[in-house]
Design a protein around this motif. Structure first.
Motif, PDB file in Angstrom:
ATOM      1  N   GLN A  18      67.585  60.219  60.731  1.00  0.00           N
ATOM      2  CA  GLN A  18      68.823  60.429  61.476  1.00  0.00           C
ATOM      3  C   GLN A  18      69.832  61.005  60.492  1.00  0.00           C
ATOM      4  O   GLN A  18      70.170  60.368  59.499  1.00  0.00           O
ATOM      5  N   TRP A  19      70.246  62.232  60.761  1.00  0.00           N
ATOM      6  CA  TRP A  19      71.219  62.915  59.919  1.00  0.00           C
ATOM      7  C   TRP A  19      72.553  62.898  60.635  1.00  0.00           C
ATOM      8  O   TRP A  19      72.618  62.922  61.859  1.00  0.00           O
ATOM      9  N   TYR A  20      73.628  62.878  59.866  1.00  0.00           N
ATOM     10  CA  TYR A  20      74.966  62.832  60.424  1.00  0.00           C
ATOM     11  C   TYR A  20      75.664  64.163  60.198  1.00  0.00           C
ATOM     12  O   TYR A  20      75.680  64.684  59.092  1.00  0.00           O
ATOM     13  N   LYS A  21      76.229  64.703  61.258  1.00  0.00           N
ATOM     14  CA  LYS A  21      76.946  65.978  61.198  1.00  0.00           C
ATOM     15  C   LYS A  21      78.017  65.915  60.117  1.00  0.00           C
ATOM     16  O   LYS A  21      78.813  64.984  60.073  1.00  0.00           O
ATOM     17  N   GLY A  22      77.994  66.865  59.206  1.00  0.00           N
ATOM     18  CA  GLY A  22      78.983  66.946  58.149  1.00  0.00           C
ATOM     19  C   GLY A  22      78.642  66.140  56.906  1.00  0.00           C
ATOM     20  O   GLY A  22      79.308  66.276  55.887  1.00  0.00           O
ATOM     21  N   ALA A  23      77.626  65.285  56.968  1.00  0.00           N
ATOM     22  CA  ALA A  23      77.236  64.483  55.805  1.00  0.00           C
ATOM     23  C   ALA A  23      76.310  65.287  54.900  1.00  0.00           C
ATOM     24  O   ALA A  23      75.622  66.194  55.343  1.00  0.00           O
ATOM     25  N   THR A  24      76.302  64.942  53.630  1.00  0.00           N
ATOM     26  CA  THR A  24      75.388  65.566  52.689  1.00  0.00           C
ATOM     27  C   THR A  24      74.003  64.958  52.899  1.00  0.00           C
ATOM     28  O   THR A  24      73.845  63.741  52.851  1.00  0.00           O
ATOM     29  N   VAL A  25      73.041  65.803  53.157  1.00  0.00           N
ATOM     30  CA  VAL A  25      71.669  65.350  53.382  1.00  0.00           C
ATOM     31  C   VAL A  25      70.840  65.699  52.153  1.00  0.00           C
ATOM     32  O   VAL A  25      70.744  66.867  51.768  1.00  0.00           O
ATOM     33  N   SER A  26      70.269  64.681  51.541  1.00  0.00           N
ATOM     34  CA  SER A  26      69.404  64.877  50.379  1.00  0.00           C
ATOM     35  C   SER A  26      68.506  63.654  50.265  1.00  0.00           C
ATOM     36  O   SER A  26      68.969  62.524  50.453  1.00  0.00           O
ATOM     37  N   PHE A  27      67.232  63.863  50.004  1.00  0.00           N
ATOM     38  CA  PHE A  27      66.319  62.737  49.843  1.00  0.00           C
ATOM     39  C   PHE A  27      65.225  63.109  48.855  1.00  0.00           C
ATOM     40  O   PHE A  27      64.939  64.280  48.624  1.00  0.00           O
ATOM     41  N   THR A  28      64.642  62.079  48.239  1.00  0.00           N
ATOM     42  CA  THR A  28      63.569  62.316  47.271  1.00  0.00           C
ATOM     43  C   THR A  28      62.244  61.855  47.859  1.00  0.00           C
ATOM     44  O   THR A  28      62.191  60.954  48.700  1.00  0.00           O
ATOM     45  N   VAL A  29      61.200  62.507  47.401  1.00  0.00           N
ATOM     46  CA  VAL A  29      59.839  62.179  47.802  1.00  0.00           C
ATOM     47  C   VAL A  29      59.011  62.064  46.526  1.00  0.00           C
ATOM     48  O   VAL A  29      59.111  62.917  45.646  1.00  0.00           O
ATOM     49  N   THR A  30      58.225  60.999  46.429  1.00  0.00           N
ATOM     50  CA  THR A  30      57.297  60.838  45.312  1.00  0.00           C
ATOM     51  C   THR A  30      55.886  61.012  45.850  1.00  0.00           C
ATOM     52  O   THR A  30      55.482  60.313  46.783  1.00  0.00           O
ATOM     53  N   VAL A  31      55.158  61.959  45.284  1.00  0.00           N
ATOM     54  CA  VAL A  31      53.800  62.257  45.724  1.00  0.00           C
ATOM     55  C   VAL A  31      52.834  61.411  44.901  1.00  0.00           C
ATOM     56  O   VAL A  31      52.878  61.425  43.667  1.00  0.00           O
ATOM     57  N   GLU A  32      51.988  60.673  45.611  1.00  0.00           N
ATOM     58  CA  GLU A  32      50.994  59.836  44.947  1.00  0.00           C
ATOM     59  C   GLU A  32      49.603  60.207  45.424  1.00  0.00           C
ATOM     60  O   GLU A  32      49.420  60.662  46.548  1.00  0.00           O
ATOM     61  N   GLU A  33      48.660  59.952  44.558  1.00  0.00           N
ATOM     62  CA  GLU A  33      47.250  60.142  44.910  1.00  0.00           C
ATOM     63  C   GLU A  33      46.494  58.960  44.341  1.00  0.00           C
ATOM     64  O   GLU A  33      46.575  58.692  43.138  1.00  0.00           O
ATOM     65  N   GLY A  34      45.823  58.226  45.204  1.00  0.00           N
ATOM     66  CA  GLY A  34      45.087  57.058  44.756  1.00  0.00           C
ATOM     67  C   GLY A  34      45.982  55.966  44.186  1.00  0.00           C
ATOM     68  O   GLY A  34      45.578  55.220  43.305  1.00  0.00           O
ATOM     69  N   GLY A  35      47.234  55.889  44.660  1.00  0.00           N
ATOM     70  CA  GLY A  35      48.156  54.867  44.207  1.00  0.00           C
ATOM     71  C   GLY A  35      48.913  55.190  42.933  1.00  0.00           C
ATOM     72  O   GLY A  35      49.732  54.407  42.475  1.00  0.00           O
ATOM     73  N   ALA A  36      48.649  56.356  42.340  1.00  0.00           N
ATOM     74  CA  ALA A  36      49.348  56.762  41.113  1.00  0.00           C
ATOM     75  C   ALA A  36      50.118  58.056  41.372  1.00  0.00           C
ATOM     76  O   ALA A  36      49.730  58.866  42.211  1.00  0.00           O
ATOM     77  N   ALA A  37      51.199  58.233  40.628  1.00  0.00           N
ATOM     78  CA  ALA A  37      51.984  59.455  40.765  1.00  0.00           C
ATOM     79  C   ALA A  37      51.117  60.671  40.476  1.00  0.00           C
ATOM     80  O   ALA A  37      50.322  60.678  39.542  1.00  0.00           O
ATOM     81  N   MET A  38      51.269  61.690  41.308  1.00  0.00           N
ATOM     82  CA  MET A  38      50.505  62.935  41.152  1.00  0.00           C
ATOM     83  C   MET A  38      51.368  63.940  40.389  1.00  0.00           C
ATOM     84  O   MET A  38      52.528  64.136  40.711  1.00  0.00           O
ATOM     85  N   ASN A  39      50.796  64.562  39.388  1.00  0.00           N
ATOM     86  CA  ASN A  39      51.510  65.592  38.636  1.00  0.00           C
ATOM     87  C   ASN A  39      51.572  66.842  39.512  1.00  0.00           C
ATOM     88  O   ASN A  39      50.550  67.446  39.824  1.00  0.00           O
ATOM     89  N   ILE A  40      52.796  67.221  39.900  1.00  0.00           N
ATOM     90  CA  ILE A  40      52.962  68.379  40.783  1.00  0.00           C
ATOM     91  C   ILE A  40      53.566  69.576  40.032  1.00  0.00           C
ATOM     92  O   ILE A  40      54.092  70.497  40.656  1.00  0.00           O
ATOM     93  N   THR A  41      53.444  69.560  38.723  1.00  0.00           N
ATOM     94  CA  THR A  41      53.933  70.680  37.922  1.00  0.00           C
ATOM     95  C   THR A  41      53.261  71.967  38.389  1.00  0.00           C
ATOM     96  O   THR A  41      52.041  72.020  38.537  1.00  0.00           O
ATOM     97  N   GLY A  42      54.045  72.991  38.641  1.00  0.00           N
ATOM     98  CA  GLY A  42      53.516  74.279  39.090  1.00  0.00           C
ATOM     99  C   GLY A  42      53.254  74.358  40.584  1.00  0.00           C
ATOM    100  O   GLY A  42      52.864  75.402  41.094  1.00  0.00           O
ATOM    101  N   ALA A  43      53.482  73.266  41.300  1.00  0.00           N
ATOM    102  CA  ALA A  43      53.261  73.258  42.758  1.00  0.00           C
ATOM    103  C   ALA A  43      54.439  73.916  43.465  1.00  0.00           C
ATOM    104  O   ALA A  43      55.494  74.139  42.885  1.00  0.00           O
ATOM    105  N   THR A  44      54.225  74.235  44.735  1.00  0.00           N
ATOM    106  CA  THR A  44      55.303  74.694  45.594  1.00  0.00           C
ATOM    107  C   THR A  44      55.373  73.748  46.788  1.00  0.00           C
ATOM    108  O   THR A  44      54.382  73.110  47.143  1.00  0.00           O
ATOM    109  N   ALA A  45      56.542  73.664  47.385  1.00  0.00           N
ATOM    110  CA  ALA A  45      56.714  72.803  48.549  1.00  0.00           C
ATOM    111  C   ALA A  45      57.564  73.533  49.574  1.00  0.00           C
ATOM    112  O   ALA A  45      58.410  74.354  49.222  1.00  0.00           O
ATOM    113  N   SER A  46      57.319  73.213  50.840  1.00  0.00           N
ATOM    114  CA  SER A  46      58.144  73.769  51.911  1.00  0.00           C
ATOM    115  C   SER A  46      58.384  72.694  52.957  1.00  0.00           C
ATOM    116  O   SER A  46      57.551  71.812  53.174  1.00  0.00           O
TER     117      SER A  46
END
Length: 125
Positions: A18-46
């Motif tokens: 739920q986003w609020y009109k006029g509010a700053t929207v920003s969030f973080t996502v941590t990518v994991e694989e097998g329960g451990a952080a995945m190195n996403i160096t060089g990856a692209t996201a959309s």
């Protein structure tokens, strides 16, 4: 490590935002694989956002349009639509849908989540 055959059966988790009109929207996502952080160096996201009629409203991506690989060795990215067009292109009280997709430097594609997004003009709705 997940094989391609296993990945085909993997459905991206669904989240509600739920986003609020006029509010700053920003969030973080941590990518994991097998329960451990995945190195996403060089990856692209959309992060593509569509309306209920499947019309593309906005697409945010790495490379300066709303997604930054904040700490790629630890799998962390930040999605900030405000750095693109903000919430001004969205209508209040309408529902939108978004898909966050990660493509690794090796070409593997991971659907990270599917979002249901509602923009409201007040926090007490």
């Amino acid at each position: 490590m997940t094989t391609d055959a296993q990945r085909l059966d993997l459905a991206a988790p669904k989240v509600t935002m739920q986003w609020y009109k006029g509010a700053t929207v920003s969030f973080t996502v941590t990518v994991e694989e097998g329960g451990a952080a995945m190195n996403i160096t060089g990856a692209t996201a959309s992060f593509a956002i569509i309306d209920a009629g499947a019309t593309a409203i906005r697409t945010y991506a790495t490379g300066g349009t709303g997604i930054v690989l904040t700490t790629p060795a630890s799998g962390v990215m930040t999605i900030s639509p405000e750095q693109g067009t903000g919430t001004s292109v969205f209508n209040v009280d309408e529902t939108y849908y978004g898909d966050l997709i990660l493509t690794t430097s090796g070409g593997a594609v991971y659907p990270l989540f599917q979002a249901r997004i509602t923009l409201t003009d007040r926090r007490d709705k």
